[in-house]
Design an enzyme around this catalytic site. Structure first.
Site, PDB file in Angstrom:
ATOM      1  CD  GLN A 286      -2.905  -1.435   0.085  1.00 22.06           C
ATOM      2  OE1 GLN A 286      -2.776   0.488   0.331  1.00 22.06           O
ATOM      3  NE2 GLN A 286      -4.582  -1.824   0.288  1.00 22.06           N
ATOM      4  CG  ASP A 384      -7.075  -5.273  -0.501  1.00 24.83           C
ATOM      5  OD1 ASP A 384      -7.422  -4.822  -1.240  1.00 24.83           O
ATOM      6  OD2 ASP A 384      -6.049  -5.022   0.291  1.00 24.83           O
ATOM      7  CB  CYS A 411      -8.822   0.125  -4.672  1.00 26.60           C
ATOM      8  SG  CYS A 411      -8.777  -0.953  -5.385  1.00 26.60           S
TER       9      CYS A 411
HETATM   10  N1  SAH Z   1      -3.917  -6.889   1.094  1.00 29.38           N
HETATM   11  C1  SAH Z   1      -2.801  -6.900   0.400  1.00 29.38           C
HETATM   12  C2  SAH Z   1      -3.073  -6.762  -1.334  1.00 29.38           C
HETATM   13  C3  SAH Z   1      -3.323  -5.586  -2.029  1.00 29.38           C
HETATM   14  S1  SAH Z   1      -3.504  -5.395  -3.805  1.00 29.38           S
HETATM   15  C4  SAH Z   1      -2.280  -5.599   0.671  1.00 29.38           C
HETATM   16  O1  SAH Z   1      -3.617  -4.434   1.225  1.00 29.38           O
HETATM   17  O2  SAH Z   1      -1.825  -5.175   0.942  1.00 29.38           O
HETATM   18  C5  SAH Z   1      -3.683  -6.633  -4.636  1.00 29.38           C
HETATM   19  C6  SAH Z   1      -3.280  -7.820  -4.527  1.00 29.38           C
HETATM   20  O3  SAH Z   1      -4.190  -9.594  -5.681  1.00 29.38           O
HETATM   21  C7  SAH Z   1      -2.003  -8.011  -5.210  1.00 29.38           C
HETATM   22  O4  SAH Z   1      -1.028  -8.607  -4.727  1.00 29.38           O
HETATM   23  C8  SAH Z   1      -2.148  -8.121  -5.857  1.00 29.38           C
HETATM   24  O5  SAH Z   1      -0.633  -9.089  -6.596  1.00 29.38           O
HETATM   25  C9  SAH Z   1      -2.935  -9.632  -6.527  1.00 29.38           C
HETATM   26  N2  SAH Z   1      -4.033 -10.379  -7.226  1.00 29.38           N
HETATM   27  C10 SAH Z   1      -4.216  -9.054  -8.531  1.00 29.38           C
HETATM   28  N3  SAH Z   1      -4.981 -10.186  -9.460  1.00 29.38           N
HETATM   29  C11 SAH Z   1      -5.223 -11.672  -8.296  1.00 29.38           C
HETATM   30  C12 SAH Z   1      -5.544 -13.392  -8.521  1.00 29.38           C
HETATM   31  N4  SAH Z   1      -6.248 -13.234  -9.668  1.00 29.38           N
HETATM   32  N5  SAH Z   1      -5.517 -13.668  -7.452  1.00 29.38           N
HETATM   33  C13 SAH Z   1      -4.924 -13.156  -6.500  1.00 29.38           C
HETATM   34  N6  SAH Z   1      -4.408 -12.657  -6.071  1.00 29.38           N
HETATM   35  C14 SAH Z   1      -4.139 -11.120  -7.306  1.00 29.38           C
END
Ligand code: SAH
Length: 455
Positions: A286, A384, A411
């Site tokens: 983040q 998320d 988001c």
């Molecule tokens: N909860 C974490 C990351 C949120 S961002 C935080 O707050 O730091 C969204 C995340 O989703 C990223 O780490 C990205 O790598 C992951 N992502 C994107 N598409 C995805 C999918 N299809 N399956 C699993 N993860 C995914």
């Protein structure tokens, strides 16, 4: 198809701004035909000039103001709007927070849902908050420059003060730029597909002050690589990691698949919620640490854990939410699609002596189906996702596992509205107000936490 637009290109007219789009543009309607106008705020009476007409909408430029909004901030540097760094800078911060609250409310009401949305949780100092910069590099008049693209273009506008970034990061970019100039390392040229440095990424721990410099290069090895690396960490004592990322493709995607540590460690560390996190170049982290702590605290409070629960954290990244929840749960499972992020997450569990967490590399939508098939019964599921929201299959398998609570960190309110409707069809309802948290002041991005409970 014949257009019935009531305006034509270059026409000047007087309008009153009725609304602000989710991208932060003013909207004026001429006989129900919407015109989108940059730097125009609701209530303002403006003389505009039409710049583009399409069949159902058009664009215009503000020429002069008859009345100005009481929420207008004067004397802003228009570069930050033109580059998209701070498209809402001309709107007073309290009005930005209200705008974000209303965005969510309105998107739900367009979908015929009347939801309660709390006031947006804002920042006391809504500038210089970003812990990460990712800037393009270009040759301009024979000199290497760093800055930002003009919106919807690849024209670089040189910048040294990025306004919403940690000033220590701005300073680092200038120092790296000067060293690249000194060693005559050329910037990448998109048109000829030649040159070397494409982008510079900098991350700095908000609490730790550890700094990572990532040089994104077309080439496997940089000219004068050893001297450059040596000079970078000498010029920037906070630097604990210098990483080379190789991207040899002709693409808009910033990072390539190969990363090599040129100095120090492949990760930097920072703390959040009193937990320590290692973060590698390719992992998501983040960008607004102060607000992230508020966001996560909200997610933790809303999860309402007592220590006996099984929790799934889908889209877990480097395990930030997973580990914060693990302190209050029996068992936590996390999944993310990026292998480096999961490697970081596993290291982070160890660093924080948390043994009740398991992390998996997979698409969340596929992993959820497997968890469901293997009989895991989560009490709480946290999601998320990125802007595109949740896959249909993820929603279906989540509902089949039947958690009492789903905490949705979003988001993008547009996909939130769509996904909430699907959960409602499967027996869930919104519990309490949706809580927006301002992660991206001066921009129109809207982050929020929604709780869904099983009926
Ligand atoms: N909860 C974490 C990351 C949120 S961002 C935080 O707050 O730091 C969204 C995340 O989703 C990223 O780490 C990205 O790598 C992951 N992502 C994107 N598409 C995805 C999918 N299809 N399956 C699993 N993860 C995914």
């Amino acid at each position: 198809m014949k257009t019935k637009a009531p305006v034509s290109k270059n026409e000047r007219l007087d309008v009153t701004i009725a609304d602000l789009t989710y991208q932060g543009m003013g909207v004026a309607k001429v006989d129900d035909f919407p015109l989108f106008i940059e730097n125009a705020l609701p209530g303002e009476e403006i003389t505009i000039q039409v710049t583009k007409v399409q069949s159902h909408y058009g664009f215009a430029r503000a020429i002069s103001w008859q009345t100005e909004s009481a929420d207008r901030v004067k004397d802003v540097d228009k570069t930050y709007r033109q580059t998209g760094i701070a498209p809402l800078q001309h709107l007073a911060y309290p009005a930005q927070l209200t705008f974000k609250q209303h965005q969510i409310k309105e998107l739900f009401s367009k979908a015929h849902q009347d939801v309660d949305v709390a006031e947006t949780l804002g920042m006391a100092n809504p500038t210089q908050y970003r812990n990460k910069a990712q800037v393009p590099v270009r040759m301009i008049k024979g000199q290497l420059e760093t800055g930002f693209y003009r919106q919807h273009s690849h024209e670089l506008i040189p910048l040294t003060d990025f306004y919403i970034q940690d000033p220590a990061i701005d300073d680092a970019i200038v120092k790296v730029r000067d060293l690249l100039r000194q060693f005559e390392i050329p910037a990448y040229n998109e048109i000829s597909d030649k040159g070397v440095i494409r982008n510079i990424m900098v991350r700095r721990g908000y609490y730790s002050h550890e700094m990572m410099i990532v040089l994104i290069s077309r080439q496997q090895k940089l000219p004068s690589q050893d001297q450059l690396v040596d000079q970078i960490h000498k010029a920037l004592p906070e630097v604990t990691s210098i990483v080379l990322n190789v991207n040899a493709k002709k693409t808009n995607v910033i990072m390539g698949n190969v990363t090599r540590t040129l100095y120090g460690k492949p990760t930097i560390e920072d703390t959040l919620m009193g937990l320590t996190f290692a973060i590698s170049a390719r992992s998501f982290y983040q960008v607004n640490p102060q607000q992230t702590e508020k966001l996560y605290q909200m997610a933790i409070d809303k999860a309402g854990l007592t220590g006996t629960e099984t929790v799934i954290d889908a889209y877990c990244g480097i395990g930030t939410i997973s580990l914060a929840l693990a302190k209050h749960a029996k068992q936590v499972y996390g999944v993310d699609i990026v292998p480096e992020a999961i490697e970081d997450a596993k290291v982070n569990a160890q660093k924080n002596h948390l043994t009740n967490v398991d992390f998996f590399v997979d698409k969340a939508e596929d992993q959820m189906i497997q968890w469901q098939a293997s009989g895991i019964k989560p009490d709480v599921v946290v999601v998320d996702p990125p802007r595109k929201g949740l896959a249909e299959t993820l929603i279906a398998s989540t509902a089949k596992m039947g958690p009492k609570k789903i905490v949705y960190v979003s988001c993008n309110p547009a996909t939130l509205v769509r996904d909430v409707a699907r959960f409602q069809e499967l027996g869930y309802e919104i519990d309490g107000p949706i809580q927006p948290v301002d992660q991206f002041p001066q921009t129109p991005h809207v982050e929020s936490v929604t709780v869904l409970v099983k009926k």
